[in-house]
Design an enzyme around this catalytic site. Sequence first.
Site, PDB file in Angstrom:
ATOM      1  N   SER A 126       3.934   1.274   2.360  1.00  0.00           N
ATOM      2  CA  SER A 126       2.939   1.233   1.281  1.00  0.00           C
ATOM      3  C   SER A 126       2.600   2.630   0.815  1.00  0.00           C
ATOM      4  O   SER A 126       2.652   3.593   1.596  1.00  0.00           O
ATOM      5  CB  SER A 126       1.685   0.549   1.830  1.00  0.00           C
ATOM      6  OG  SER A 126       0.596   0.751   0.981  1.00  0.00           O
ATOM      7  N   TYR A 151      -5.202  -0.880   8.827  1.00  0.00           N
ATOM      8  CA  TYR A 151      -4.007  -1.424   8.166  1.00  0.00           C
ATOM      9  C   TYR A 151      -3.088  -0.286   7.718  1.00  0.00           C
ATOM     10  O   TYR A 151      -1.890  -0.286   8.010  1.00  0.00           O
ATOM     11  CB  TYR A 151      -4.407  -2.292   6.947  1.00  0.00           C
ATOM     12  CG  TYR A 151      -3.243  -2.521   6.005  1.00  0.00           C
ATOM     13  CD1 TYR A 151      -2.220  -3.401   6.339  1.00  0.00           C
ATOM     14  CD2 TYR A 151      -3.141  -1.823   4.796  1.00  0.00           C
ATOM     15  CE1 TYR A 151      -1.133  -3.581   5.491  1.00  0.00           C
ATOM     16  CE2 TYR A 151      -2.063  -1.998   3.944  1.00  0.00           C
ATOM     17  CZ  TYR A 151      -1.056  -2.879   4.304  1.00  0.00           C
ATOM     18  OH  TYR A 151       0.026  -3.050   3.467  1.00  0.00           O
ATOM     19  N   LYS A 155       0.990   1.094   8.932  1.00  0.00           N
ATOM     20  CA  LYS A 155       2.167   1.441   8.116  1.00  0.00           C
ATOM     21  C   LYS A 155       2.647   2.837   8.480  1.00  0.00           C
ATOM     22  O   LYS A 155       3.850   3.099   8.603  1.00  0.00           O
ATOM     23  CB  LYS A 155       1.832   1.366   6.620  1.00  0.00           C
ATOM     24  CG  LYS A 155       1.534  -0.037   6.142  1.00  0.00           C
ATOM     25  CD  LYS A 155       2.774  -0.934   6.233  1.00  0.00           C
ATOM     26  CE  LYS A 155       2.454  -2.395   6.065  1.00  0.00           C
ATOM     27  NZ  LYS A 155       3.518  -3.313   6.428  1.00  0.00           N
TER      28      LYS A 155
HETATM   29  P1  NAD Z   1       1.833 -11.887   2.698  1.00  0.00           P
HETATM   30  O1  NAD Z   1       0.684 -12.002   3.636  1.00  0.00           O
HETATM   31  O2  NAD Z   1       1.867 -12.766   1.517  1.00  0.00           O
HETATM   32  O3  NAD Z   1       3.219 -12.051   3.493  1.00  0.00           O
HETATM   33  C1  NAD Z   1       3.362 -11.707   4.839  1.00  0.00           C
HETATM   34  C2  NAD Z   1       3.982 -12.892   5.542  1.00  0.00           C
HETATM   35  O4  NAD Z   1       4.186 -12.545   6.920  1.00  0.00           O
HETATM   36  C3  NAD Z   1       3.080 -14.130   5.523  1.00  0.00           C
HETATM   37  O5  NAD Z   1       3.847 -15.238   5.092  1.00  0.00           O
HETATM   38  C4  NAD Z   1       2.646 -14.297   6.980  1.00  0.00           C
HETATM   39  O6  NAD Z   1       2.463 -15.658   7.322  1.00  0.00           O
HETATM   40  C5  NAD Z   1       3.785 -13.642   7.726  1.00  0.00           C
HETATM   41  N1  NAD Z   1       3.446 -13.076   9.046  1.00  0.00           N
HETATM   42  C6  NAD Z   1       2.434 -12.246   9.375  1.00  0.00           C
HETATM   43  N2  NAD Z   1       2.495 -11.936  10.677  1.00  0.00           N
HETATM   44  C7  NAD Z   1       3.589 -12.583  11.189  1.00  0.00           C
HETATM   45  C8  NAD Z   1       4.180 -12.666  12.470  1.00  0.00           C
HETATM   46  N3  NAD Z   1       3.674 -12.029  13.523  1.00  0.00           N
HETATM   47  N4  NAD Z   1       5.296 -13.425  12.605  1.00  0.00           N
HETATM   48  C9  NAD Z   1       5.842 -14.090  11.551  1.00  0.00           C
HETATM   49  N5  NAD Z   1       5.306 -14.051  10.335  1.00  0.00           N
HETATM   50  C10 NAD Z   1       4.186 -13.310  10.144  1.00  0.00           C
HETATM   51  O7  NAD Z   1       1.899 -10.336   2.254  1.00  0.00           O
HETATM   52  P2  NAD Z   1       2.782  -9.633   1.150  1.00  0.00           P
HETATM   53  O8  NAD Z   1       1.871  -9.171   0.068  1.00  0.00           O
HETATM   54  O9  NAD Z   1       3.954 -10.459   0.826  1.00  0.00           O
HETATM   55  O10 NAD Z   1       3.219  -8.341   1.947  1.00  0.00           O
HETATM   56  C11 NAD Z   1       4.459  -8.270   2.633  1.00  0.00           C
HETATM   57  C12 NAD Z   1       4.563  -6.920   3.316  1.00  0.00           C
HETATM   58  O11 NAD Z   1       4.393  -5.891   2.340  1.00  0.00           O
HETATM   59  C13 NAD Z   1       3.498  -6.675   4.373  1.00  0.00           C
HETATM   60  O12 NAD Z   1       4.084  -5.940   5.434  1.00  0.00           O
HETATM   61  C14 NAD Z   1       2.470  -5.810   3.650  1.00  0.00           C
HETATM   62  O13 NAD Z   1       1.761  -4.994   4.523  1.00  0.00           O
HETATM   63  C15 NAD Z   1       3.392  -4.982   2.753  1.00  0.00           C
HETATM   64  N6  NAD Z   1       2.705  -4.454   1.573  1.00  0.00           N
HETATM   65  C16 NAD Z   1       2.070  -5.314   0.713  1.00  0.00           C
HETATM   66  C17 NAD Z   1       1.411  -4.794  -0.401  1.00  0.00           C
HETATM   67  C18 NAD Z   1       0.685  -5.709  -1.353  1.00  0.00           C
HETATM   68  O14 NAD Z   1      -0.100  -5.207  -2.182  1.00  0.00           O
HETATM   69  N7  NAD Z   1       0.904  -7.009  -1.331  1.00  0.00           N
HETATM   70  C19 NAD Z   1       1.408  -3.413  -0.650  1.00  0.00           C
HETATM   71  C20 NAD Z   1       2.088  -2.579   0.243  1.00  0.00           C
HETATM   72  C21 NAD Z   1       2.737  -3.104   1.346  1.00  0.00           C
HETATM   73  C1  UD1 Z   2      -5.383  -2.022  -1.664  1.00  0.00           C
HETATM   74  C2  UD1 Z   2      -5.365  -1.169  -0.446  1.00  0.00           C
HETATM   75  C3  UD1 Z   2      -3.927  -0.797  -0.088  1.00  0.00           C
HETATM   76  C4  UD1 Z   2      -3.108  -2.060   0.122  1.00  0.00           C
HETATM   77  C5  UD1 Z   2      -3.212  -2.924  -1.128  1.00  0.00           C
HETATM   78  C6  UD1 Z   2      -2.547  -4.271  -0.898  1.00  0.00           C
HETATM   79  C7  UD1 Z   2      -7.494   0.038  -0.389  1.00  0.00           C
HETATM   80  C8  UD1 Z   2      -8.140   1.350  -0.544  1.00  0.00           C
HETATM   81  N1  UD1 Z   2      -6.188   0.009  -0.637  1.00  0.00           N
HETATM   82  O1  UD1 Z   2      -4.844  -1.255  -2.731  1.00  0.00           O
HETATM   83  O2  UD1 Z   2      -3.913  -0.039   1.096  1.00  0.00           O
HETATM   84  O3  UD1 Z   2      -1.751  -1.726   0.357  1.00  0.00           O
HETATM   85  O4  UD1 Z   2      -4.590  -3.180  -1.453  1.00  0.00           O
HETATM   86  O5  UD1 Z   2      -3.348  -5.167  -0.242  1.00  0.00           O
HETATM   87  O6  UD1 Z   2      -8.128  -0.939  -0.083  1.00  0.00           O
HETATM   88  N2  UD1 Z   2     -10.599  -3.448  -8.316  1.00  0.00           N
HETATM   89  C9  UD1 Z   2     -11.743  -3.751  -9.041  1.00  0.00           C
HETATM   90  N3  UD1 Z   2     -12.339  -4.946  -8.820  1.00  0.00           N
HETATM   91  C10 UD1 Z   2     -11.859  -5.870  -7.934  1.00  0.00           C
HETATM   92  C11 UD1 Z   2     -10.682  -5.554  -7.205  1.00  0.00           C
HETATM   93  C12 UD1 Z   2     -10.083  -4.323  -7.414  1.00  0.00           C
HETATM   94  O7  UD1 Z   2     -12.202  -2.953  -9.855  1.00  0.00           O
HETATM   95  O8  UD1 Z   2     -12.467  -6.939  -7.771  1.00  0.00           O
HETATM   96  C13 UD1 Z   2      -9.930  -2.159  -8.550  1.00  0.00           C
HETATM   97  C14 UD1 Z   2      -9.898  -1.267  -7.330  1.00  0.00           C
HETATM   98  O9  UD1 Z   2     -11.025  -0.441  -7.287  1.00  0.00           O
HETATM   99  C15 UD1 Z   2      -8.603  -0.481  -7.584  1.00  0.00           C
HETATM  100  C16 UD1 Z   2      -7.721  -1.436  -8.372  1.00  0.00           C
HETATM  101  O10 UD1 Z   2      -8.600  -2.436  -8.887  1.00  0.00           O
HETATM  102  O11 UD1 Z   2      -8.892   0.621  -8.378  1.00  0.00           O
HETATM  103  C17 UD1 Z   2      -6.652  -2.098  -7.520  1.00  0.00           C
HETATM  104  O12 UD1 Z   2      -7.286  -2.651  -6.371  1.00  0.00           O
HETATM  105  P1  UD1 Z   2      -6.512  -3.545  -5.311  1.00  0.00           P
HETATM  106  O13 UD1 Z   2      -5.762  -4.610  -6.006  1.00  0.00           O
HETATM  107  O14 UD1 Z   2      -7.492  -3.945  -4.256  1.00  0.00           O
HETATM  108  O15 UD1 Z   2      -5.414  -2.553  -4.724  1.00  0.00           O
HETATM  109  P2  UD1 Z   2      -5.577  -1.090  -4.065  1.00  0.00           P
HETATM  110  O16 UD1 Z   2      -6.988  -0.732  -3.854  1.00  0.00           O
HETATM  111  O17 UD1 Z   2      -4.784  -0.156  -4.893  1.00  0.00           O
END
Ligand code: NAD
Ligand code: UD1
Length: 343
Positions: A126, A151, A155
């Site tokens: 991330s 969290y 990472k």
């Molecule tokens: P998500 O929660 O939708 O998907 C994660 C999946 O992993 C889920 O289906 C959950 O059931 C499964 N899971 C969790 N722990 C497990 C375990 N121990 N064994 C088997 N399955 C397990 O999340 P996502 O948004 O699809 O994110 C996927 C990956 O990307 C994660 O590692 C997350 O940290 C990373 N990531 C997500 C974002 C984001 O904004 N969505 C941003 C940066 C990084």
């Molecule tokens: C957050 C996490 C990041 C994580 C990602 C995915 C923090 C500081 N960062 O990213 O580590 O990988 O989620 O889960 O928490 N916002 C509003 N109103 C809302 C929701 C969000 O104004 O109700 C704004 C936030 O202030 C931000 C932007 O929208 O500026 C995006 O927010 P969000 O979707 O939560 O993502 P990040 O904060 O970038």
Amino acid sequence: MKKILVTGGAGYIGSHTVVELTEAGYTPIILDNFSNSEERALEGIAAILGKEVPCYRTDCTDAVALREVFEQEPGIAGVIHFAAYKAVGESVAEPLKYYSNNLGSMLTLLQVMEEYKVNKLVFSSSCTVYGIPEKLPVTEQTPVQKANSPYGNTKKICEEILTDLADSGSNMRTIALRYFNPIGAHPSARIGELPLGVPNNLVPFITQTAAGIRQELTIFGDDYDTADGTCVRDYVHVVDLAKAHVVAIERLLSGKAANIEFFNVGTGTGNTVLEAVKAFERATGKKLNYKIGPRRPGDVPKIFADVTKATVELGFKTTSTLEEAMQSAWDWQLHLEETSTKA
Ligand code: NAD
Ligand code: UD1
């Protein structure tokens, strides 16, 4: 038809990646414990592809169960590891839950991959590893900083473990993709993000507000040093992000990858929260009820990616605009409502 194990493959980014892998000619195998996903993700994948994708209901921290999957699926060519918890706020309240699942799943997976001589790994990292960057856009050389949540720290620690493994002379080849802000859903509206309870992330909050599930969106702060005072993020369409995993796996399988490589995956463009709201309104023709509230503690004021490395070395490119991503998120919201009314 190379087999790719996708841990967390029923989740938001995983399900889209399973679709893109299949369309690129791979055979994905899903492994998920459904701790943050639902069966309907599998149904959505099957509806898009016209066939079911094998799925093991397995916890990735369970070495015995994981070995069983490798036994049942001989010839796995590589692994894409999504399985982790991802709620920043929850990780502050329950750090052990996060350290144990996010580190435990990766360590167990690495151990079992080594036993079965599978040595190609794509890891979900991330942009949170960059903290509050001094210079923008961030490149892969931008210094990694102390994480601002457990969290984020999981990472950072996973990246360090993978780097130590790469430096040890192990034959594991790893690509860590540092995602910026994934948004949107598959154009079919059959798979998308399924937030549990009140969404923390911006786009699900926007779509639920537009749908009348939430009364109004609070924009967290308009006094940042940005064009309109609201925070800046790099919002990348989840289908474009999913395709980055396909090109990363291709690079690993081609033997071109170094021991470990890091890539930013974003669009290269920063948008403010207000711009994101306006893009949603333009795309859907819906007026959003919002107000400006105080800053959210821990928010990074401004971050967006330099994607030159992914563009040049992976051949990664984004094809969707912010409006298209917002439209797809809205279509998914409508699909969710339609299917829950029918249920
Ligand atoms: P998500 O929660 O939708 O998907 C994660 C999946 O992993 C889920 O289906 C959950 O059931 C499964 N899971 C969790 N722990 C497990 C375990 N121990 N064994 C088997 N399955 C397990 O999340 P996502 O948004 O699809 O994110 C996927 C990956 O990307 C994660 O590692 C997350 O940290 C990373 N990531 C997500 C974002 C984001 O904004 N969505 C941003 C940066 C990084
Ligand atoms: C957050 C996490 C990041 C994580 C990602 C995915 C923090 C500081 N960062 O990213 O580590 O990988 O989620 O889960 O928490 N916002 C509003 N109103 C809302 C929701 C969000 O104004 O109700 C704004 C936030 O202030 C931000 C932007 O929208 O500026 C995006 O927010 P969000 O979707 O939560 O993502 P990040 O904060 O970038």
